[in-house]
Design an enzyme around this catalytic site. Sequence first.
Site, mmCIF file in Angstrom:
data_model
loop_
_atom_site.group_PDB
_atom_site.id
_atom_site.type_symbol
_atom_site.label_atom_id
_atom_site.label_comp_id
_atom_site.label_asym_id
_atom_site.label_seq_id
_atom_site.Cartn_x
_atom_site.Cartn_y
_atom_site.Cartn_z
ATOM 1 N N THR A 85 11.579 -12.641 4.672
ATOM 2 C CA THR A 85 11.805 -12.636 3.225
ATOM 3 C C THR A 85 11.075 -11.462 2.572
ATOM 4 O OG1 THR A 85 9.898 -14.071 2.926
ATOM 5 C CG2 THR A 85 12.028 -15.148 3.134
ATOM 6 N N ASP B 236 9.570 -7.332 2.049
ATOM 7 C CA ASP B 236 10.099 -6.090 1.539
ATOM 8 C C ASP B 236 10.691 -5.187 2.626
ATOM 9 O OD1 ASP B 236 10.198 -5.080 -1.095
ATOM 10 O OD2 ASP B 236 9.022 -3.353 -0.358
ATOM 11 N N LEU B 237 9.982 -5.082 3.739
ATOM 12 C CA LEU B 237 10.451 -4.194 4.806
ATOM 13 C C LEU B 237 11.783 -4.688 5.375
ATOM 14 C CD1 LEU B 237 9.557 -1.685 6.536
ATOM 15 C CD2 LEU B 237 8.904 -3.346 8.277
ATOM 16 N N ALA B 238 11.876 -6.006 5.524
ATOM 17 C CA ALA B 238 13.111 -6.587 6.058
ATOM 18 C C ALA B 238 14.287 -6.213 5.156
ATOM 19 C CB ALA B 238 12.968 -8.101 6.144
ATOM 20 N N ASP C 165 6.033 3.669 15.016
ATOM 21 C CA ASP C 165 5.468 4.686 14.140
ATOM 22 C C ASP C 165 6.715 5.356 13.584
ATOM 23 O OD1 ASP C 165 4.729 7.319 13.209
ATOM 24 O OD2 ASP C 165 2.755 6.891 14.046
ATOM 25 N N HIS C 166 7.032 5.092 12.325
ATOM 26 C CA HIS C 166 8.371 5.491 11.878
ATOM 27 C C HIS C 166 8.568 7.011 11.905
ATOM 28 C CE1 HIS C 166 6.638 6.141 7.857
ATOM 29 N NE2 HIS C 166 7.732 6.811 7.554
ATOM 30 N N GLU D 146 2.899 14.496 -0.015
ATOM 31 C CA GLU D 146 3.725 13.560 -0.784
ATOM 32 C C GLU D 146 3.454 13.763 -2.263
ATOM 33 O OE1 GLU D 146 4.281 9.460 0.976
ATOM 34 O OE2 GLU D 146 2.196 9.862 1.505
ATOM 35 N N HIS E 165 0.719 8.814 12.076
ATOM 36 C CA HIS E 165 1.822 9.780 11.962
ATOM 37 C C HIS E 165 1.399 11.204 12.308
ATOM 38 C CE1 HIS E 165 3.594 6.385 10.089
ATOM 39 N NE2 HIS E 165 3.183 6.602 8.856
HETATM 40 C C1 BG6 Z 1 3.693 5.208 5.481
HETATM 41 C C2 BG6 Z 1 2.454 5.217 4.637
HETATM 42 O O1 BG6 Z 1 3.389 4.903 6.806
HETATM 43 O O2 BG6 Z 1 4.302 6.491 5.420
HETATM 44 C C3 BG6 Z 1 2.766 5.596 3.215
HETATM 45 O O3 BG6 Z 1 1.866 3.916 4.681
HETATM 46 C C4 BG6 Z 1 3.511 6.903 3.185
HETATM 47 O O4 BG6 Z 1 1.589 5.684 2.443
HETATM 48 C C5 BG6 Z 1 4.695 6.886 4.125
HETATM 49 O O5 BG6 Z 1 3.962 7.116 1.855
HETATM 50 C C6 BG6 Z 1 5.339 8.246 4.220
HETATM 51 O O6 BG6 Z 1 6.514 8.155 4.952
HETATM 52 P P1 BG6 Z 1 7.696 9.196 4.769
HETATM 53 O O7 BG6 Z 1 8.718 8.783 5.766
HETATM 54 O O8 BG6 Z 1 8.156 9.079 3.353
HETATM 55 O O9 BG6 Z 1 7.117 10.553 5.033
#
Ligand code: BG6
Length: 485
Positions: free
Chosen positions: A12, A14-16, A179-180, A218, A242
């Site tokens: 339920t 946000d990420l989902a 790790d996206h 950012e 990251h």
């Molecule tokens: C997340 C951080 O892992 O990565 C955020 O928790 C950050 O603080 C985000 O804003 C940045 O991801 P991206 O894909 O927008 O570069």
Amino acid sequence: MDSMTFVLFGATGDLAKRKIFPALYHLFLDQKMPHSFSIIGLGRREWSDDEFQTHVEHSLKTFSTRFIHDRSKLEQFLRAFRYSPLDVTNMDGYKKLLEIVQQREKELNIPENRMFYLSVAPEFFDVITSNIKESGLGSTKGWKRLIIEKPFGHDLKSAQDLNEKLSQAFEEDEIYRVDHYLGKPMVQNLEALKFANPVFQALWNNQHIANVQITASETVGVEERAGYYDRAGSIRDMFQNHMLQLLMMTAMHVPKRISSQDIRNEKRKIMESLRLLQKEEVGLHVVRGQYGPGEIDGKSVVGYKEEPGVDASSTTDTFVAARLWIDDEFWSGVPFYIRTGKRMKEKSTRIVIEFKNPLKEWYFPKNEKTAPNLLVIEINPNEGVSLQFNSKNVLNDGKMETVHMRVATSQKNVPEAYELLIFDALRGDSTFFAHWKEVELSWKWIQPVLEAFEENLLPLHTYRSGSMGPEASHQLLEEDGFHWW
Ligand code: BG6
């Protein structure tokens, strides 16, 4: 691909809603989901299956970048979803969950392949995995896998403790640590860029490279996440995971085979060669900053300390820059500079490779300016590769000029990081997930930095929102005769 059950904790949340449901839906549209699958959402709310399916539908309509108005397709997808309320700390709930999972496996006549996705706060990782084990959910005749997201610990010790607990319920090769950044198409492309192109491969070492610069800037501030961010800071939020992953992906050497295990071994070797800092010398190589008030895109913004939920005396870092050294035969003598921060001038994630210029001394007439060759890998928001080189301009008396050759790799409908990563996890390919050793070695590098921050052994520079960080970050490179590109 094997049929399976996808058990989603935090369904339920946000990420989902924003990422996971749209990713599954896109995989479904692209026929990249298994032939038969069941998705079981878990959360604290008392929802029925119908309510859950409506919620998923709504999330797709809001967040899918390629929603298709095809009712029967949508219904076919939604039919796979079931919901069960669960208090993650209560074992009885897991027994019931096991019954639901088994019942669905029977109905669909699918093997006991179970994917557990923990889209919950990390303090629950431990209790959930241990309950998965104790309840029997993890004793399957098929495979079981666990997907978790950072933060993996708060420092070296807590990361080791957490891993110790996870490993009581799952083997390392069953754990998929997201790790996206590793799911970003251009990061995945780094491997090909380096290894499939002899031109780059030949130059990828300290003979030819003067320095490497990795930037993730950012424009956003802390947003509504002060509770989490103020304890994490940029060093834990971005740098430990990251940024160090980008460093590994850039610096790793050609593996013997292109296999998940060999690639991760090469990444680990880079981390093993990363020179550790003594706490006392952190200030020589690391710059920390915190944003003050300023302007972003023409709008005034407040400083970090004025943000809602942040203590007015907070010393949390919102910017970190560092100089790192990899002491191996390929990289010794090449500084790697990394910087990341919030409320900076632009949103940009990129890697710049600055090449040496051994010809400079004898070829160019005095007064002729030449720029170094640069290879720029743009990761976000634009994706592309560009090369900077020098060329004569006949229209300008044959004077030297800097020119750029750019290939944009951005395409429409490029799959999102979550889509690529979930697909890989479903296939059992862990190449683009963080191995425990990578995580542990990252914390080892970070640990003295955390301590130096904690003990205030280095200044906390305030930088203007909308700038490229504190002046000290520029000085860090100037000391070595370089500047940020
Ligand atoms: C997340 C951080 O892992 O990565 C955020 O928790 C950050 O603080 C985000 O804003 C940045 O991801 P991206 O894909 O927008 O570069």
